[in-house]
Design an enzyme around this catalytic site. Structure first.
Site, short mmCIF file in Angstrom:
data_model
loop_
_atom_site.label_atom_id
_atom_site.label_comp_id
_atom_site.label_asym_id
_atom_site.label_seq_id
_atom_site.Cartn_x
_atom_site.Cartn_y
_atom_site.Cartn_z
N GLY A 1 -12.92 26.28 -8.32
CA GLY A 1 -13.55 27.56 -8.02
C GLY A 1 -14.88 27.35 -7.32
O GLY A 1 -15.13 26.31 -6.71
N GLU B 1 -22.41 31.80 -4.36
CA GLU B 1 -21.08 32.37 -4.55
C GLU B 1 -21.01 33.17 -5.85
O GLU B 1 -20.40 34.24 -5.90
CB GLU B 1 -20.02 31.27 -4.54
CG GLU B 1 -19.86 30.57 -3.19
CD GLU B 1 -18.82 29.46 -3.25
OE1 GLU B 1 -17.63 29.76 -3.00
OE2 GLU B 1 -19.19 28.30 -3.53
N SER C 1 -15.63 20.66 -8.86
CA SER C 1 -15.45 20.68 -7.41
C SER C 1 -14.85 22.01 -7.00
O SER C 1 -14.54 22.87 -7.82
CB SER C 1 -14.52 19.54 -6.97
OG SER C 1 -13.21 19.73 -7.48
N LYS C 2 -14.68 22.17 -5.68
CA LYS C 2 -14.16 23.42 -5.12
C LYS C 2 -12.80 23.79 -5.68
O LYS C 2 -12.46 24.98 -5.75
CB LYS C 2 -14.07 23.29 -3.59
CG LYS C 2 -15.39 23.56 -2.86
CD LYS C 2 -15.71 25.04 -2.89
CE LYS C 2 -16.93 25.35 -2.03
NZ LYS C 2 -17.27 26.79 -2.10
N ARG C 3 -12.02 22.80 -6.05
CA ARG C 3 -10.67 23.13 -6.53
C ARG C 3 -10.71 23.86 -7.87
O ARG C 3 -9.73 24.46 -8.29
CB ARG C 3 -9.81 21.87 -6.64
CG ARG C 3 -10.20 20.89 -7.73
CD ARG C 3 -9.36 19.63 -7.66
NE ARG C 3 -9.72 18.66 -8.68
CZ ARG C 3 -9.17 18.62 -9.88
NH1 ARG C 3 -8.25 19.52 -10.22
NH2 ARG C 3 -9.53 17.71 -10.76
#
Length: 493
Positions: A254, A260, A250-252
């Protein structure tokens, strides 16, 4: 073989979706089959054109070009679900005629109440019409209510459904846990499962290769294949990609979107190489290779059942390998966006390529370039106080710089022209000249000779090969910076 990637344009192309695309592409290429792209955009609120564009762009940058799709057409167009509504109505009619679906008039509030009751009783929510609800439903049908969905009626006496998975062998599901599920929403839009099956049938998909998060959808889809009297494709569910802590990526942790990583300077070739090894292992053991090589070896039986872990160190290593292996003209083209903050207008292509050649060894990403080359473009070089005090100001450092200016620079072989040949010759001659210069200052150790020169010219004691640095900076810049560093006074850090 006909395989497909069917992403929803409700977000940027996720790393997991990119891997699914790659596995499908590799399988298709291995078998000489077709790789199809279609967009499942029936989520009207969240689907956006910018996300669709990102999906197209990301797949193309990875080199995963499709044989059929929204932008290239094909024999089973259209390839966007919102453009296929008449097709879904035709196939819904078949289910209506055979009694596999019914109109459900229960409101969202009534369904939510059923769900809340199941939660309160600590039992799974499985939708079935109670006798009382069936009467309500029949009354609303007679009254001609327009607020309804179509639900697929799951037979109470249906035997367990076995998914013959090409990766996981047989996976069995109890039909009693499924409940009657929606196939057509109130808006007239098909649900994911229904549209998925209709599209796979009409597009003659032979293999469905996707993530294991879709495995719970498969028994419902197999029921619809049964209802339509169609043979289902071969299903293959690859394990999820986990973060290093074994939790869901997940985003947490990275970046999770492919774009991206590409924007950070990861090369598409390296990312594709990395994704191919996330859950699949080549039989020849070769880990650094192009996608065509992997395609020649790809098979579903070498996809692991255990989760793949997203190892950023492995990606960095593969990207560094790709940067160092890339031909310099191509590397220069790829590096241009990352050098845009510098004025390179007076630099020839050959000179830029020499610059990249001498700084690329330690790089893991192209966005590290600015910090690696900034001293080549600075008008007024800044030398950190500790280097001034410890390297430039001491008598030994001053002696080296004075001798460098007086004895070395007047005879230094700087390039007369910015051609590949002239730069290469100057670099070779400069290496030999520096060896002679270092020997002339014995008994000083090489570090004691080179560090003051490096600090004076680059503001650091480590970096690109010194001979190439001299050639790239040019005689005027080297002389100016050397003189400025001579007689520098010790300063407090």
């Amino acid at each position: 073989v006909r395989v497909r990637l069917a992403p929803s344009p409700t977000g940027y192309l996720h790393i997991g979706t990119a891997r699914a695309a790659l596995f499908n592409w590799l399988f298709a290429k291995h078998h000489g089959g077709a790789f199809i792209l279609r967009l499942e955009d029936t989520d009207e609120e969240r689907s956006k054109c910018e996300f669709a564009t990102d999906i197209y762009d990301g797949l193309h940058r990875l080199g995963l070009h499709w044989d059929e799709g929204p932008d290239v057409g094909g024999p089973y167009a259209p390839y966007v679900q919102s453009e296929r509504l008449p097709i879904y109505q035709q196939w819904l009619s078949k289910l209506i005629e055979t009694g596999w679906v019914y109109q459900c008039f229960l409101t969202e509030a009534e369904i939510e109440a059923k769900r809340a009751l199941a939660h309160a009783e600590n039992v799974p929510f499985v939708f079935r019409l109670s006798q009382e609800e069936a009467l309500i439903n029949a009354n609303r049908l007679r009254e001609g209510s327009h607020e309804f969905v179509y639900r697929f009626k799951v037979p109470d006496d249906h035997p367990p459904i076995v998914v013959h998975d090409a990766i996981r062998s047989d996976v069995t599901f109890d039909v009693a846990t499924l409940g009657d599920f929606v196939v057509m929403k109130r808006s007239g839009m098909p649900t994911f499962n229904f549209a998925n099956v209709v599209d796979d049938i009409t597009m003659k998909i032979t293999h469905v290769i996707r993530g294991e998060d879709h495995l719970p959808n498969t028994p419902r889809q197999l029921l619809m294949y049964e209802a339509f009297g169609e043979t289902p494709p071969v299903f293959a569910h690859a394990s999820m990609i986990l973060a290093p802590d074994r939790s869901k990526l997940s985003k947490r942790h990275g970046a999770t979107a492919l774009s991206e990583y590409l924007n950070m300077g990861y090369l598409p070739e390296a990312v594709g190489n990395f994704l191919a090894l996330l859950g699949w292992s080549p039989p020849d053991g070769v880990e650094v290779a192009g996608l065509q090589h992997f395609a020649s070896l790809f098979s579903l039986d070498r996809i692991a059942q255990s989760p793949a872990v997203f190892d950023i160190d492995k990606l960095n290593w593969l990207n560094g390998q790709a940067i160092r292996a890339m031909a310099l003209p191509e590397l220069r083209r790829r590096a241009e966006p990352f050098l845009s903050t510098f004025d390179t207008s007076h630099w020839s292509e050959a000179k830029l390529e020499l610059l990249l050649d001498v700084v690329r060894e330690p790089l893991t990403r192209l966005n590290e370039l600015p910090a690696s080359v900034d001293y080549f473009f600075q008008q007024d070089l800044t030398v950190a106080p500790d280097l001034q005090s410890d390297v430039l100001a001491p008598d030994e450092g001053q002696k080296v710089l004075a001798h460098f200016i007086e004895a070395f620079l007047p005879e230094a072989p700087f390039a007369a022209a910015s051609t590949h040949e002239a730069l290469a010759d100057a670099r070779t001659q400069m290496i030999e000249a520096l060896k002679t210069f270092t020997q002339s200052l014995k008994p000083l150790k090489p570090k004691a000779v080179m560090w003051p020169i490096r600090a004076a010219l680059t503001g650091r004691v480590h970096g690109a090969e010194l001979a190439a640095t001299l050639v790239l900076l040019g005689s005027e810049c080297v002389m100016t910076r050397s003189r400025r560093a001579l007689a520098v006074q010790s300063v407090s850090p």
